[in-house]
Design an enzyme around this catalytic site. Structure first.
Site, PDB file in Angstrom:
ATOM      1  N   ASP A 323       0.891  -1.373  -0.001  1.00 44.91           N
ATOM      2  CA  ASP A 323       0.035  -0.193  -0.009  1.00 44.91           C
ATOM      3  C   ASP A 323       0.910   1.152  -0.231  1.00 44.91           C
ATOM      4  OD1 ASP A 323       0.753  -0.990   2.667  1.00 44.91           O
ATOM      5  OD2 ASP A 323      -0.522   0.532   3.524  1.00 44.91           O
ATOM      6  N   GLU A 324       0.231   2.351  -0.354  1.00 45.18           N
ATOM      7  CA  GLU A 324       0.703   3.658  -0.464  1.00 45.18           C
ATOM      8  C   GLU A 324       2.225   3.967  -0.634  1.00 45.18           C
ATOM      9  OE1 GLU A 324      -2.260   5.325   3.225  1.00 45.18           O
ATOM     10  OE2 GLU A 324      -0.625   4.071   3.836  1.00 45.18           O
TER      11      GLU A 324
HETATM   12  C1  TNX Z   1      -4.058   3.601   5.936  1.00 46.74           C
HETATM   13  S1  TNX Z   1      -4.963   2.028   3.801  1.00 46.74           S
HETATM   14  C2  TNX Z   1      -3.175   2.734   6.035  1.00 46.74           C
HETATM   15  C3  TNX Z   1      -2.153   2.551   7.171  1.00 46.74           C
HETATM   16  C4  TNX Z   1      -2.574   3.280   8.008  1.00 46.74           C
HETATM   17  C5  TNX Z   1      -4.261   3.622   8.152  1.00 46.74           C
HETATM   18  C6  TNX Z   1      -4.577   4.490   9.271  1.00 46.74           C
HETATM   19  C7  TNX Z   1      -3.604   1.224   4.160  1.00 46.74           C
HETATM   20  C8  TNX Z   1      -3.714  -0.147   3.712  1.00 46.74           C
HETATM   21  N1  TNX Z   1      -2.542   1.932   4.959  1.00 46.74           N
HETATM   22  O1  TNX Z   1      -0.924   2.626   6.949  1.00 46.74           O
HETATM   23  O2  TNX Z   1      -2.273   2.899   9.397  1.00 46.74           O
HETATM   24  O3  TNX Z   1      -4.536   4.137   6.834  1.00 46.74           O
HETATM   25  O4  TNX Z   1      -5.996   4.662   9.534  1.00 46.74           O
END
Ligand code: TNX
Length: 515
Positions: A323-324
């Site tokens: 992710d991200e």
């Molecule tokens: C998104 S969405 C994240 C996490 C954070 C969370 C906090 C995703 C897979 N990753 O790294 O902890 O939001 O709400």
């Protein structure tokens, strides 16, 4: 004696005539979460647990689990024996075929309770239903004098989805083995069958890897806010896996990559493209870190980590995050995911990754976990059309770290406020455009811990929303009904009270007095 005296929920006192007998059977109480596929009340009950009761079982561990809980709350001896014939009988035969691998049939009469299933997992789920049909005190920490009764009737039950997960982030704040075991006990009550442990992130690396001591000595030495962090030895981790397995929960380890990797990058300079290890990080912003996707050292590292995790993991899945990854060039990201998938496969495991991995060519077995509240993702729908299975965790409904309302002290709110009605108000089969019902493997409730550092914090954020996600994952779509769900949930309040599980007293639920 009134058979349903403890329930205290208005709809439970409705009576309807029992077919043909002329005697009125009480309506079956609406107290079980997730709501079963079918419940039919019977006359002639209830069953009352007495001092001379026995448990017979085809699966010793499940008999011991049930008797262990009831001995504490009743003081009765409750001997457990193999085979049939107990006052409470747990039987691996004779269940209707519809129960499948995870379902069960529970029959309760004045004389006893029989739970039948095809597989141990089904028996264990039946035991959870049985416990919820008993008064809350039956799950309490000390003997009670009030009788432990079970309403007469039959429950036939099996899950909508094979996969019902709970994710716990032990990276942003570290949680001890005992704290994780506590959460396993809590989720098992709601028929959750996977525990996804988010074992690494920018702020901490939590699993010992032989030959890579700095991952834990250094990378595990802190957490969000600068606390001391912590990590699991491989023996600790195996203890968690075994504890979960005894509750029919399969542990899925996640090593998040290529982003969310500052703790690893800080521990081993060779994982950085410039060869320079960054400092440890204790903030909560995301998107700044990436493993160096062009260095062979990165893949050697991943192979070691995944290889050791695979050996510690009896279950089929290893989660690779994904992710991200905002600091990884898109083409590098795709090549990375495709290569890491093969590493996981070479160690005999199946990949799960956050849905961003759908920008890569996925192996047929790879599973994508959807988190975006948007409900649309072109890469994911393309992958689903080619057969990729999806776990649904839309942040706006299934993220247990989001605040309940503006006044909630803990949690974040980037995906919007999420009180229990909202957590319950979605359907995995239609949530993402282009991801058909047939592509949905199940659901997962994610508990991120940037703002959470104790079991009290976990309990407060998970309850009552975790049961909402559990019901969406287990119960048939036709049973979905917010009002009826709130009533069932209200019946859980006294249960959490006696079990010492602190919860958010959502104003949306009419919690019974004293709970
Ligand atoms: C998104 S969405 C994240 C996490 C954070 C969370 C906090 C995703 C897979 N990753 O790294 O902890 O939001 O709400």
């Amino acid at each position: 004696m009134c058979t349903v005296g403890w329930f205290g929920v208005s709809t439970l006192v409705r009576h309807h005539p029992a077919g043909g007998s002329g005697e009125a059977a009480p309506a079956f109480p609406n107290v079980v979460v997730p709501v079963p596929v079918s419940t039919v009340a019977a006359t002639g009950g209830p069953f009352t647990l007495t001092r001379d009761a026995t448990v017979s079982t085809d699966v010793p561990g499940i008999g011991d689990y049930l008797a262990g809980i009831l001995r504490v709350s009743t003081g009765f001896a409750l001997p457990v024996s193999a085979g049939a014939g107990g006052t409470i009988a747990l039987v691996l035969s004779g269940a209707p075929a519809t129960v499948g691998d995870q379902g069960y049939q529970l029959t309760s009469t004045h004389d006893g309770v029989v739970i039948r299933a095809a597989k141990p997992a089904g028996l264990f789920s039946g035991v959870q239903t049985l416990l919820q049909l008993m008064p809350p005190a039956a799950q309490g920490p000390s003997p009670v004098s009030a009788p432990v009764t079970v309403p007469a009737g039959t429950v036939l039950d099996h899950p909508r989805y094979a996969y019902r997960g709970a994710m716990l982030d032990v990276a942003r704040h570290f949680f001890t083995v005992d704290q994780v075991k506590r959460y396993i006990d809590e989720i098992a009550h709601y028929k959750i069958n996977y525990l996804h442990l988010h074992l690494s992130d920018d702020q901490g690396w939590r699993i010992a890897i032989d030959g890579r001591p700095r991952l834990t000595d250094h990378g595990g030495s802190t957490e969000v806010g600068g606390g001391q962090g912590g990590f699991y030895t491989q023996a600790d981790y195996s203890a968690i896996v075994a504890y979960a397995a005894a509750r029919y929960v399969t542990v899925i380890p996640e090593i998040d990559m290529p982003g969310h990797t500052n703790a690893a990058l800080a521990s081993y300079a060779e994982l950085n493209c410039d060869g320079v290890a960054p400092k440890l990080y204790t903030g909560i912003n995301v998107g700044f870190s990436t493993l160096c996707t062009s260095r062979e050292a990165t893949y050697a590292f991943i192979d070691e980590v995944i290889g050791q995790l695979a050996k510690l993991t009896p279950g089929p899945y290893i989660h690779i995050g994904g992710d991200e990854s905002q600091s990884t060039a898109p083409e590098d990201y795709v090549a990375f995911v495709e290569r890491v998938q093969k590493i996981v496969e070479s160690h005999g495991k199946t990949v799960i990754g956050w849905h961003e991995i759908a920008s890569a060519d996925l192996l047929p077995s790879t599973v994508a976990q959807y988190w975006d509240p948007a409900g649309a993702n072109a890469d994911l729908s393309r992958a689903a059309a080619k057969g990729t299975k999806v776990i649904m965790s839309p942040a706006s409904h299934a993220y247990l770290d989001q605040k309940y309302d503006d006044g909630t002290q803990l949690g974040l709110d980037w995906a919007g406020l999420n009180d229990v009605d909202h957590a319950y108000d979605w359907d995995p089969a239609t949530y993402v455009i282009g991801v058909p019902a047939s592509a949905v493997l199940g659901v997962e409730a994610s508990l991120w811990t940037e703002t959470l550092s104790s079991s009290d914090d976990i309990d407060f954020m998970a309850f009552p929303r975790l049961p909402a996600i559990a019901e969406i994952g287990w119960s048939p779509a036709e049973t979905h009904d917010a009002k009826a769900f709130r009533e069932r949930l209200a019946a859980q309040g006294p249960r959490w009270q006696v079990m010492g599980v602190g919860y958010y007293k959502s104003p949306q639920v009419a919690w019974p007095a004293g709970s």
